[in-house]
Design a protein around this motif. Structure first.
Motif, PDB file in Angstrom:
ATOM      1  N   PRO A 175      -5.465  -8.410   8.935  1.00 18.41           N
ATOM      2  CA  PRO A 175      -4.477  -7.331   9.021  1.00 18.41           C
ATOM      3  C   PRO A 175      -3.067  -7.847   8.724  1.00 18.41           C
ATOM      4  CG  PRO A 175      -6.018  -7.197  10.846  1.00 18.41           C
ATOM      5  CD  PRO A 175      -6.310  -8.495  10.144  1.00 18.41           C
ATOM      6  N   GLY A 176      -2.362  -7.156   7.867  1.00 17.90           N
ATOM      7  CA  GLY A 176      -1.053  -7.603   7.413  1.00 17.90           C
ATOM      8  C   GLY A 176      -1.103  -8.480   6.182  1.00 17.90           C
ATOM      9  N   GLY A 177      -2.320  -8.877   5.781  1.00 18.83           N
ATOM     10  CA  GLY A 177      -2.485  -9.735   4.618  1.00 18.83           C
ATOM     11  C   GLY A 177      -2.564  -8.939   3.325  1.00 18.83           C
ATOM     12  N   ALA A 178      -2.728  -9.661   2.220  1.00 22.45           N
ATOM     13  CA  ALA A 178      -2.689  -9.053   0.892  1.00 22.45           C
ATOM     14  C   ALA A 178      -3.958  -9.374   0.115  1.00 22.45           C
ATOM     15  CB  ALA A 178      -1.477  -9.560   0.114  1.00 22.45           C
ATOM     16  N   ALA A 179      -4.267  -8.481  -0.820  1.00 20.34           N
ATOM     17  CA  ALA A 179      -5.359  -8.724  -1.768  1.00 20.34           C
ATOM     18  C   ALA A 179      -4.880  -8.343  -3.154  1.00 20.34           C
ATOM     19  CB  ALA A 179      -6.600  -7.917  -1.386  1.00 20.34           C
ATOM     20  N   LEU A 180      -5.413  -9.012  -4.151  1.00 20.62           N
ATOM     21  CA  LEU A 180      -5.027  -8.732  -5.533  1.00 20.62           C
ATOM     22  C   LEU A 180      -6.267  -8.780  -6.412  1.00 20.62           C
ATOM     23  CD1 LEU A 180      -1.914  -9.899  -7.427  1.00 20.62           C
ATOM     24  CD2 LEU A 180      -4.150 -10.159  -8.496  1.00 20.62           C
TER      25      LEU A 180
ATOM     26  N   LEU B 217      -2.470  -4.919 -12.718  1.00 23.15           N
ATOM     27  CA  LEU B 217      -3.021  -5.552 -11.531  1.00 23.15           C
ATOM     28  C   LEU B 217      -3.083  -4.526 -10.404  1.00 23.15           C
ATOM     29  CD1 LEU B 217      -0.791  -8.763 -11.617  1.00 23.15           C
ATOM     30  CD2 LEU B 217      -3.062  -8.464 -12.658  1.00 23.15           C
ATOM     31  N   LEU B 218      -4.068  -4.662  -9.550  1.00 20.25           N
ATOM     32  CA  LEU B 218      -4.164  -3.845  -8.346  1.00 20.25           C
ATOM     33  C   LEU B 218      -3.706  -4.698  -7.176  1.00 20.25           C
ATOM     34  CD1 LEU B 218      -5.250  -0.997  -8.948  1.00 20.25           C
ATOM     35  CD2 LEU B 218      -6.341  -2.696 -10.447  1.00 20.25           C
ATOM     36  N   VAL B 219      -2.523  -4.384  -6.653  1.00 19.68           N
ATOM     37  CA  VAL B 219      -1.923  -5.149  -5.562  1.00 19.68           C
ATOM     38  C   VAL B 219      -2.129  -4.360  -4.272  1.00 19.68           C
ATOM     39  CG1 VAL B 219       0.178  -6.198  -4.673  1.00 19.68           C
ATOM     40  CG2 VAL B 219      -0.222  -6.124  -7.147  1.00 19.68           C
ATOM     41  N   CYS B 220      -2.689  -5.025  -3.271  1.00 18.96           N
ATOM     42  CA  CYS B 220      -3.135  -4.327  -2.063  1.00 18.96           C
ATOM     43  C   CYS B 220      -2.615  -5.019  -0.801  1.00 18.96           C
ATOM     44  CB  CYS B 220      -4.663  -4.297  -1.992  1.00 18.96           C
ATOM     45  SG  CYS B 220      -5.469  -3.813  -3.522  1.00 18.96           S
ATOM     46  N   ARG B 221      -2.481  -4.220   0.235  1.00 12.77           N
ATOM     47  CA  ARG B 221      -2.096  -4.730   1.544  1.00 12.77           C
ATOM     48  C   ARG B 221      -3.024  -4.133   2.588  1.00 12.77           C
ATOM     49  NH1 ARG B 221       1.826  -2.934   5.555  1.00 12.77           N
ATOM     50  NH2 ARG B 221       2.657  -4.701   6.746  1.00 12.77           N
ATOM     51  N   ARG B 222      -3.525  -4.972   3.478  1.00 15.43           N
ATOM     52  CA  ARG B 222      -4.290  -4.451   4.603  1.00 15.43           C
ATOM     53  C   ARG B 222      -3.319  -4.153   5.731  1.00 15.43           C
ATOM     54  NH1 ARG B 222      -9.924  -6.336   7.559  1.00 15.43           N
ATOM     55  NH2 ARG B 222      -9.638  -4.980   9.372  1.00 15.43           N
TER      56      ARG B 222
END
Length: 250
Positions: free
Chosen positions: A130-135, A237-242
């Motif tokens: 939680p609070g981290g990122a995914a790409l 790019l698909l930039v994501c945040r949880r």
């Protein structure tokens, strides 16, 4: 499994040299930093291949690398001995821990159905704190796909590998495209082998990507990739945040 990831995997460092990944790895790192709530320390790469992105990212993250191909993992272990390597499928692998960020390069292209794509996204979600990122860095979205022909490879000290690549769409109504490769491989003894290799990969609309990411729980956006060798609008790019847990008052 395509021949590139099996019998000709040892040629990968010549087919696509790791030094060519420096600029794009820097772009991926910047987006992961910007999407994270704190400076990330640990990173999981799903579909890490021969480890060429990791060879640049490992200076900034403690890397765990997951790939389905034993041959590619063998190449990566030589290049990145300090990284943890795990053989696994990005749709199903579970490592029973979370990471500050999760990165999925073009191996995501081998998800050819929406169900496969959702499964890979769920894996990224399960491993992102939680609070981290995914790409996610797919080669194409449906909106910007164009048939193309390309070539590459290089000469080594005692052998060489070069290729011609042609990507086309046999059926614009489905979620798959085809890439045919012709690899010309010259060994130390001067013998030459020509290998044809066909790759069938996925092609999805931007809206499908964003819907699946939101369904799983990510906050996400599609952003242009500002690489010096890519035409504007060609690559996204698909930039994501949880999102972090909701803080409830006492």
């Amino acid at each position: 499994m395509p021949k590139l990831y099996a019998e000709i995997a040892p040629w990968w460092p010549l087919i696509s040299p790791p030094e060519e990944y420096e600029e794009e790895a820097g772009i991926y790192r910047r987006h992961l930093l910007e999407a994270s709530d704190v400076t990330p320390r640990t990173a999981l790469e799903l579909g890490s291949g021969g480890g060429h992105n990791a060879s640049h990212l490992k200076a900034h993250f403690e890397m765990t690398l997951v790939d389905l191909s034993p041959g590619m993992l063998a190449m990566s272990r030589q290049l990145n001995p300090e990284c943890r390597h795990v053989e696994g499928d990005m749709r199903t692998v579970r490592l029973d821990r979370t990471f500050d960020c999760v990165f999925v390069h073009d191996a995501i292209d081998y998800m050819t159905t929406l169900d496969d794509l959702r499964a890979a996204i769920e894996t990224a979600w399960a491993h992102c704190r939680p609070g981290g990122a995914a790409l996610f860095a797919p080669d194409h979205l449906r909106e910007n796909f164009q048939p193309r022909t390309d070539c590459g490879g290089c000469d080594g000290e005692d052998r060489s590998a070069h290729y011609l690549e042609n990507t086309w769409d046999p059926d614009p109504e489905d979620t798959m495209i085809t890439t045919d490769y012709a690899f010309v491989l010259r060994s130390k003894d001067g013998s030459v082998e020509v290998v044809h290799d066909r790759h069938v990969t996925g092609l999805f609309r931007r809206s499908d990507w964003l819907r699946l990411l939101a369904d799983v729980g990510f906050e996400s956006e599609a952003v242009p990739c500002d690489h010096s060798e890519i035409e504007p609008g060609e690559y996204e790019l698909l930039v994501c945040r949880r999102p972090p847990p909701v803080q409830r008052g006492s």
